[in-house]
Design a protein around this motif. Structure first.
Motif, mmCIF file in Angstrom:
data_model
loop_
_atom_site.group_PDB
_atom_site.id
_atom_site.type_symbol
_atom_site.label_atom_id
_atom_site.label_comp_id
_atom_site.label_asym_id
_atom_site.label_seq_id
_atom_site.Cartn_x
_atom_site.Cartn_y
_atom_site.Cartn_z
ATOM 1 N N GLN A 1 -1.410 16.825 -0.267
ATOM 2 C CA GLN A 1 -0.176 17.590 -0.418
ATOM 3 C C GLN A 1 1.009 16.657 -0.673
ATOM 4 N N MET A 2 1.079 15.539 0.052
ATOM 5 C CA MET A 2 2.149 14.579 -0.161
ATOM 6 C C MET A 2 2.078 13.987 -1.561
ATOM 7 N N LEU A 3 0.877 13.654 -2.012
ATOM 8 C CA LEU A 3 0.706 13.115 -3.354
ATOM 9 C C LEU A 3 1.184 14.120 -4.403
ATOM 10 N N ARG A 4 0.842 15.386 -4.217
ATOM 11 C CA ARG A 4 1.250 16.399 -5.192
ATOM 12 C C ARG A 4 2.758 16.580 -5.214
ATOM 13 N N VAL A 5 3.403 16.455 -4.072
ATOM 14 C CA VAL A 5 4.869 16.561 -4.052
ATOM 15 C C VAL A 5 5.497 15.382 -4.790
ATOM 16 N N HIS A 6 4.950 14.176 -4.616
ATOM 17 C CA HIS A 6 5.437 13.032 -5.383
ATOM 18 C C HIS A 6 5.361 13.327 -6.879
ATOM 19 N N ARG A 7 4.208 13.835 -7.296
ATOM 20 C CA ARG A 7 4.041 14.142 -8.713
ATOM 21 C C ARG A 7 4.972 15.271 -9.142
ATOM 22 N N ALA A 8 5.159 16.261 -8.278
ATOM 23 C CA ALA A 8 6.054 17.379 -8.604
ATOM 24 C C ALA A 8 7.482 16.899 -8.819
ATOM 25 N N ASP B 1 0.811 -1.217 0.000
ATOM 26 C CA ASP B 1 0.000 0.000 0.000
ATOM 27 C C ASP B 1 0.843 1.265 0.000
ATOM 28 N N ARG B 2 2.126 1.134 -0.358
ATOM 29 C CA ARG B 2 3.004 2.293 -0.380
ATOM 30 C C ARG B 2 3.563 2.541 -1.779
ATOM 31 N N VAL B 3 3.694 3.811 -2.133
ATOM 32 C CA VAL B 3 4.302 4.211 -3.392
ATOM 33 C C VAL B 3 5.551 5.029 -3.062
ATOM 34 N N PHE B 4 6.696 4.602 -3.591
ATOM 35 C CA PHE B 4 7.968 5.293 -3.388
ATOM 36 C C PHE B 4 8.360 6.003 -4.676
ATOM 37 N N THR B 5 8.828 7.244 -4.562
ATOM 38 C CA THR B 5 9.324 7.983 -5.713
ATOM 39 C C THR B 5 10.826 8.151 -5.578
ATOM 40 N N VAL B 6 11.565 7.654 -6.568
ATOM 41 C CA VAL B 6 13.024 7.713 -6.574
ATOM 42 C C VAL B 6 13.443 8.820 -7.534
ATOM 43 N N PHE B 7 14.222 9.768 -7.043
ATOM 44 C CA PHE B 7 14.588 10.928 -7.844
ATOM 45 C C PHE B 7 16.078 11.195 -7.679
ATOM 46 N N GLU B 8 16.571 12.156 -8.435
ATOM 47 C CA GLU B 8 17.999 12.464 -8.467
ATOM 48 C C GLU B 8 18.584 12.607 -7.065
ATOM 49 N N HIS C 1 15.211 11.791 3.511
ATOM 50 C CA HIS C 1 13.897 11.907 2.863
ATOM 51 C C HIS C 1 13.355 10.509 2.590
ATOM 52 N N GLN C 2 12.575 9.964 3.519
ATOM 53 C CA GLN C 2 11.929 8.670 3.314
ATOM 54 C C GLN C 2 10.552 8.927 2.710
ATOM 55 N N LEU C 3 10.546 9.265 1.419
ATOM 56 C CA LEU C 3 9.343 9.773 0.790
ATOM 57 C C LEU C 3 8.483 8.625 0.257
ATOM 58 N N ALA C 4 7.597 8.134 1.093
ATOM 59 C CA ALA C 4 6.663 7.079 0.708
ATOM 60 C C ALA C 4 5.246 7.589 0.884
ATOM 61 N N LEU C 5 4.438 7.389 -0.131
ATOM 62 C CA LEU C 5 3.031 7.773 -0.077
ATOM 63 C C LEU C 5 2.216 6.520 0.232
ATOM 64 N N ARG C 6 1.538 6.525 1.371
ATOM 65 C CA ARG C 6 0.721 5.367 1.736
ATOM 66 C C ARG C 6 -0.664 5.516 1.121
ATOM 67 N N LEU C 7 -1.077 4.507 0.370
ATOM 68 C CA LEU C 7 -2.402 4.509 -0.229
ATOM 69 C C LEU C 7 -3.417 4.027 0.797
ATOM 70 N N PRO C 8 -4.619 4.576 0.786
ATOM 71 C CA PRO C 8 -5.574 4.272 1.852
ATOM 72 C C PRO C 8 -5.948 2.796 1.977
ATOM 73 N N GLY C 9 -6.319 2.152 0.870
ATOM 74 C CA GLY C 9 -6.781 0.781 0.973
ATOM 75 C C GLY C 9 -8.030 0.667 1.829
ATOM 76 N N ASP C 10 -8.879 1.682 1.762
ATOM 77 C CA ASP C 10 -10.111 1.743 2.558
ATOM 78 C C ASP C 10 -11.261 2.024 1.593
ATOM 79 N N PRO C 11 -12.220 1.131 1.470
ATOM 80 C CA PRO C 11 -13.299 1.320 0.493
ATOM 81 C C PRO C 11 -14.078 2.609 0.686
#
Length: 296
Positions: free
Chosen positions: A224-231, A76-83, A164-174
Protein backbone atom coordinates in the motif's frame (compact mmCIF):
# COMPACT_ATOMS: atom_id res chain seq x y z
CA UNK A 1 28.56 12.49 -18.40
CA UNK A 2 25.15 12.35 -20.03
CA UNK A 3 23.62 9.47 -21.95
CA UNK A 4 20.11 8.54 -22.98
CA UNK A 5 18.44 5.22 -22.25
CA UNK A 6 15.48 3.81 -24.15
CA UNK A 7 15.41 0.55 -22.22
CA UNK A 8 12.59 -0.34 -19.87
CA UNK A 9 14.64 -1.84 -17.04
CA UNK A 10 13.86 -1.12 -13.41
CA UNK A 11 16.24 1.36 -11.84
CA UNK A 12 17.56 -0.13 -8.59
CA UNK A 13 15.07 0.63 -5.86
CA UNK A 14 13.12 3.07 -8.01
CA UNK A 15 10.57 2.71 -10.81
CA UNK A 16 10.65 1.34 -14.33
CA UNK A 17 12.93 3.55 -16.39
CA UNK A 18 11.01 5.50 -18.99
CA UNK A 19 12.05 5.53 -22.63
CA UNK A 20 14.32 8.48 -23.37
CA UNK A 21 15.55 8.82 -19.78
CA UNK A 22 18.72 10.91 -19.50
CA UNK A 23 21.32 9.39 -17.19
CA UNK A 24 23.67 11.80 -15.45
CA UNK A 25 26.47 11.78 -12.97
CA UNK A 26 26.20 14.48 -10.33
CA UNK A 27 26.11 17.85 -12.05
CA UNK A 28 28.46 20.73 -11.36
CA UNK A 29 27.31 21.94 -7.97
CA UNK A 30 28.62 24.85 -5.89
CA UNK A 31 31.34 23.78 -3.49
CA UNK A 32 30.85 26.80 -1.22
CA UNK A 33 28.32 29.55 -0.71
CA UNK A 34 28.73 33.26 -1.25
CA UNK A 35 31.67 34.76 0.66
CA UNK A 36 29.40 36.24 3.34
CA UNK A 37 26.45 33.85 3.16
CA UNK A 38 25.45 30.25 3.73
CA UNK A 39 22.88 29.48 1.03
CA UNK A 40 23.10 29.10 -2.75
CA UNK A 41 19.75 28.56 -4.50
CA UNK A 42 19.22 27.35 -8.06
CA UNK A 43 16.38 26.54 -10.45
CA UNK A 44 16.14 24.54 -13.68
CA UNK A 45 13.58 22.70 -15.77
CA UNK A 46 14.13 18.99 -16.42
CA UNK A 47 13.33 18.64 -20.16
CA UNK A 48 13.31 14.82 -20.13
CA UNK A 49 13.02 12.09 -17.48
CA UNK A 50 16.38 12.32 -15.75
CA UNK A 51 18.33 10.07 -13.39
CA UNK A 52 21.37 11.00 -11.33
CA UNK A 53 23.87 8.30 -10.40
CA UNK A 54 24.77 7.85 -6.71
CA UNK A 55 26.75 10.83 -5.46
CA UNK A 56 27.25 13.03 -2.41
CA UNK A 57 27.81 16.76 -1.81
CA UNK A 58 30.06 18.68 0.52
CA UNK A 59 27.10 20.95 1.22
CA UNK A 60 23.69 20.20 2.72
CA UNK A 61 21.09 20.15 -0.05
CA UNK A 62 17.38 20.97 -0.03
CA UNK A 63 15.49 20.00 -3.20
CA UNK A 64 11.88 20.53 -4.18
CA UNK A 65 9.88 20.37 -7.40
CA UNK A 66 6.83 21.84 -9.06
CA UNK A 67 4.89 20.27 -11.89
CA UNK A 68 6.37 16.82 -11.35
CA UNK A 69 8.09 14.59 -8.81
CA UNK A 70 11.58 13.73 -7.66
CA UNK A 71 12.47 10.29 -6.30
CA UNK A 72 15.64 9.80 -4.28
CA UNK A 73 17.28 6.55 -3.17
CA UNK A 74 19.37 6.59 0.02
CA UNK A 75 20.58 3.17 1.07
CA UNK A 76 17.50 1.02 1.57
CA UNK A 77 15.05 3.93 1.53
CA UNK A 78 13.22 5.60 -1.35
CA UNK A 79 11.91 9.15 -0.82
CA UNK A 80 9.28 10.73 -3.07
CA UNK A 81 9.36 14.53 -3.31
CA UNK A 82 6.13 16.11 -4.51
CA UNK A 83 4.42 19.49 -4.68
CA UNK A 84 4.57 21.38 -1.40
CA UNK A 85 7.34 19.26 0.10
CA UNK A 86 11.11 19.11 -0.16
CA UNK A 87 13.89 16.74 0.81
CA UNK A 88 16.84 17.69 2.98
CA UNK A 89 19.98 15.74 2.11
CA UNK A 90 22.80 16.11 4.64
CA UNK A 91 26.30 16.78 3.37
CA UNK A 92 28.23 13.61 2.64
CA UNK A 93 25.20 11.31 2.30
CA UNK A 94 25.34 9.22 -0.87
CA UNK A 95 22.09 9.36 -2.82
CA UNK A 96 20.70 8.75 -6.29
CA UNK A 97 17.68 10.42 -7.82
CA UNK A 98 15.30 10.79 -10.70
CA UNK A 99 12.98 13.57 -11.82
CA UNK A 100 9.96 13.33 -14.09
CA UNK A 101 9.89 15.09 -17.44
CA UNK A 102 9.10 18.80 -17.27
CA UNK A 103 9.56 19.08 -13.51
CA UNK A 104 10.66 22.50 -12.29
CA UNK A 105 13.60 21.44 -10.17
CA UNK A 106 14.71 23.71 -7.33
CA UNK A 107 17.69 23.22 -5.05
CA UNK A 108 19.34 25.16 -2.27
CA UNK A 109 22.76 24.33 -0.88
CA UNK A 110 23.71 25.16 2.70
CA UNK A 111 27.29 25.56 3.94
CA UNK A 112 27.49 23.21 6.97
CA UNK A 113 29.75 25.50 8.97
CA UNK A 114 27.35 28.42 8.59
CA UNK A 115 24.04 26.59 9.05
CA UNK A 116 22.83 26.85 12.67
CA UNK A 117 20.91 23.56 12.62
CA UNK A 118 21.57 20.06 11.39
CA UNK A 119 19.43 17.14 10.27
CA UNK A 120 21.61 14.07 10.51
CA UNK A 121 19.61 12.06 7.98
CA UNK A 122 17.42 12.77 4.94
CA UNK A 123 14.22 14.47 5.99
CA UNK A 124 11.08 15.73 4.26
CA UNK A 125 10.73 19.50 4.65
CA UNK A 126 7.49 21.51 4.53
CA UNK A 127 7.94 23.92 1.62
CA UNK A 128 5.71 26.68 2.96
CA UNK A 129 5.00 29.73 0.79
CA UNK A 130 7.29 31.80 3.04
CA UNK A 131 10.20 29.37 2.78
CA UNK A 132 9.86 29.04 -0.99
CA UNK A 133 9.66 32.83 -1.38
CA UNK A 134 12.80 33.31 0.69
CA UNK A 135 14.78 30.71 -1.24
CA UNK A 136 13.56 32.14 -4.54
CA UNK A 137 14.72 35.55 -3.29
CA UNK A 138 18.14 34.06 -2.45
CA UNK A 139 18.46 32.71 -6.00
CA UNK A 140 18.88 36.28 -7.22
CA UNK A 141 22.38 37.34 -8.24
CA UNK A 142 21.96 41.03 -7.42
CA UNK A 143 21.50 40.79 -3.62
CA UNK A 144 23.93 42.75 -1.51
CA UNK A 145 25.55 41.13 1.50
CA UNK A 146 23.20 42.63 4.09
CA UNK A 147 20.04 41.61 2.19
CA UNK A 148 21.34 38.06 1.72
CA UNK A 149 22.19 37.63 5.40
CA UNK A 150 18.78 38.95 6.48
CA UNK A 151 16.96 36.51 4.18
CA UNK A 152 19.14 33.59 5.30
CA UNK A 153 18.41 34.34 8.96
CA UNK A 154 14.68 34.04 8.31
CA UNK A 155 15.20 30.80 6.34
CA UNK A 156 16.95 29.31 9.36
CA UNK A 157 13.99 30.32 11.53
CA UNK A 158 11.19 28.94 9.36
CA UNK A 159 12.57 25.72 7.88
CA UNK A 160 10.76 22.77 9.51
CA UNK A 161 10.23 19.05 8.86
CA UNK A 162 7.06 18.03 7.05
CA UNK A 163 4.37 16.04 8.82
CA UNK A 164 4.61 13.62 5.86
CA UNK A 165 7.93 11.78 6.19
CA UNK A 166 7.13 9.59 3.22
CA UNK A 167 9.99 7.10 2.89
CA UNK A 168 9.57 3.62 1.48
CA UNK A 169 12.01 1.17 3.05
CA UNK A 170 13.16 -1.54 0.67
CA UNK A 171 13.48 -4.99 2.23
CA UNK A 172 17.08 -5.86 1.39
CA UNK A 173 16.24 -9.45 2.36
CA UNK A 174 16.98 -12.23 -0.16
CA UNK A 175 13.85 -14.07 0.98
CA UNK A 176 11.57 -11.34 -0.38
CA UNK A 177 13.67 -9.07 -2.63
CA UNK A 178 12.12 -10.70 -5.71
CA UNK A 179 8.66 -9.64 -4.52
CA UNK A 180 9.81 -6.07 -3.93
CA UNK A 181 11.42 -5.83 -7.37
CA UNK A 182 8.32 -7.29 -9.06
CA UNK A 183 6.07 -4.75 -7.34
CA UNK A 184 8.41 -1.86 -8.14
CA UNK A 185 8.18 -3.01 -11.74
CA UNK A 186 4.38 -3.33 -11.58
CA UNK A 187 2.66 -1.87 -8.47
CA UNK A 188 -0.67 -3.15 -9.82
CA UNK A 189 0.42 -6.77 -9.36
CA UNK A 190 -2.38 -8.05 -7.12
CA UNK A 191 -1.06 -11.47 -6.21
CA UNK A 192 -2.01 -12.56 -2.70
CA UNK A 193 0.48 -13.47 0.00
CA UNK A 194 -0.24 -17.14 -0.65
CA UNK A 195 0.35 -16.72 -4.40
CA UNK A 196 3.68 -14.98 -3.80
CA UNK A 197 4.68 -17.80 -1.46
CA UNK A 198 3.93 -20.41 -4.12
CA UNK A 199 5.86 -18.36 -6.70
CA UNK A 200 8.95 -18.30 -4.43
CA UNK A 201 8.53 -21.84 -3.18
CA UNK A 202 8.29 -20.73 0.44
CA UNK A 203 5.58 -20.17 3.04
CA UNK A 204 3.39 -17.13 3.54
CA UNK A 205 4.55 -17.12 7.17
CA UNK A 206 8.17 -16.71 6.05
CA UNK A 207 7.23 -13.80 3.78
CA UNK A 208 5.22 -12.14 6.55
CA UNK A 209 8.13 -12.40 9.01
CA UNK A 210 10.62 -11.13 6.44
CA UNK A 211 8.58 -8.02 5.63
CA UNK A 212 8.06 -7.23 9.31
CA UNK A 213 11.73 -7.70 10.14
CA UNK A 214 13.13 -5.72 7.20
CA UNK A 215 10.58 -2.92 6.73
CA UNK A 216 8.56 -2.74 9.96
CA UNK A 217 5.39 -3.21 7.91
CA UNK A 218 3.21 -6.13 6.94
CA UNK A 219 3.28 -7.20 3.29
CA UNK A 220 -0.11 -5.52 2.69
CA UNK A 221 1.01 -2.28 4.37
CA UNK A 222 4.26 -2.21 2.40
CA UNK A 223 2.49 -2.72 -0.92
CA UNK A 224 0.00 0.00 0.00
CA UNK A 225 2.84 2.41 0.82
CA UNK A 226 4.57 1.58 -2.46
CA UNK A 227 1.36 2.25 -4.40
CA UNK A 228 0.91 5.62 -2.70
CA UNK A 229 4.47 6.58 -3.69
CA UNK A 230 3.63 5.70 -7.27
CA UNK A 231 0.27 7.49 -7.05
CA UNK A 232 2.00 10.70 -5.98
CA UNK A 233 4.11 10.57 -9.14
CA UNK A 234 1.15 9.85 -11.41
CA UNK A 235 -1.10 12.48 -9.85
CA UNK A 236 1.69 15.05 -10.05
CA UNK A 237 2.00 14.23 -13.75
CA UNK A 238 -1.67 15.15 -14.25
CA UNK A 239 -3.38 11.75 -14.28
CA UNK A 240 -6.86 11.77 -12.77
CA UNK A 241 -7.88 9.61 -9.80
CA UNK A 242 -9.72 7.05 -11.93
CA UNK A 243 -6.70 6.51 -14.21
CA UNK A 244 -4.34 6.22 -11.25
CA UNK A 245 -6.69 3.78 -9.54
CA UNK A 246 -6.71 1.55 -12.64
CA UNK A 247 -2.93 1.75 -13.12
CA UNK A 248 -2.33 0.70 -9.53
CA UNK A 249 -4.67 -2.27 -9.64
CA UNK A 250 -7.56 -1.05 -7.49
CA UNK A 251 -10.99 -2.44 -8.34
CA UNK A 252 -12.60 0.98 -8.04
CA UNK A 253 -11.50 4.58 -7.35
CA UNK A 254 -13.08 4.58 -3.89
CA UNK A 255 -10.71 1.79 -2.82
CA UNK A 256 -7.72 3.80 -4.02
CA UNK A 257 -8.95 6.96 -2.29
CA UNK A 258 -9.40 5.05 0.98
CA UNK A 259 -5.88 3.59 0.73
CA UNK A 260 -4.41 7.03 -0.05
CA UNK A 261 -6.22 8.53 2.95
CA UNK A 262 -4.87 5.81 5.26
CA UNK A 263 -1.29 6.72 4.34
CA UNK A 264 -1.51 10.48 3.74
CA UNK A 265 -4.35 11.42 6.10
CA UNK A 266 -6.46 13.05 3.39
CA UNK A 267 -7.89 12.36 -0.07
CA UNK A 268 -5.84 12.84 -3.26
CA UNK A 269 -8.01 15.76 -4.33
CA UNK A 270 -7.66 17.60 -1.03
CA UNK A 271 -3.96 16.82 -0.80
CA UNK A 272 -3.04 18.16 -4.23
CA UNK A 273 -5.57 20.97 -4.01
CA UNK A 274 -3.84 22.42 -0.96
CA UNK A 275 -0.41 22.03 -2.56
CA UNK A 276 -1.58 23.81 -5.72
CA UNK A 277 -3.06 26.66 -3.71
CA UNK A 278 0.21 27.09 -1.81
CA UNK A 279 2.13 27.12 -5.07
CA UNK A 280 -0.13 29.88 -6.47
CA UNK A 281 0.44 31.92 -3.32
CA UNK A 282 4.19 31.69 -3.82
CA UNK A 283 4.05 32.70 -7.48
CA UNK A 284 1.87 35.68 -6.63
CA UNK A 285 4.02 36.85 -3.74
CA UNK A 286 7.48 36.83 -5.31
CA UNK A 287 8.21 40.11 -7.06
CA UNK A 288 10.00 39.87 -10.37
CA UNK A 289 8.72 36.34 -11.04
CA UNK A 290 9.70 32.93 -9.85
CA UNK A 291 12.98 32.82 -11.70
CA UNK A 292 14.31 36.31 -11.07
CA UNK A 293 18.06 36.34 -11.50
CA UNK A 294 18.23 32.81 -12.96
CA UNK A 295 18.19 31.34 -16.43
CA UNK A 296 16.69 27.91 -17.02
Amino acid sequence: MVRSSSRGEVSPGLWRREAGTVLRRAGALPEHGPSAGAVVAEFRIVPAPTEWAPHAHRLHELVWVRGGTLTSRVGDRVFTVFEGHGLWMPAGVVHAGRATEGARFHSAFFAPDRTPFAYGEPKAIAMTPLLVSLLTHLSRTDLDEAARLRAEAVVFDVIEPSEHQLALRLPGDPRIDAIAEALLDDPADGRSLEEWARWLGTSDRTITRAFRQSTGLSFAQWRQMLRVHRALMLLSDGFDVMSVSEQLGYAQPSSFIAAFRRVMGTTPGAFFGSAEAASRDVRNSVSGGENAGLSA
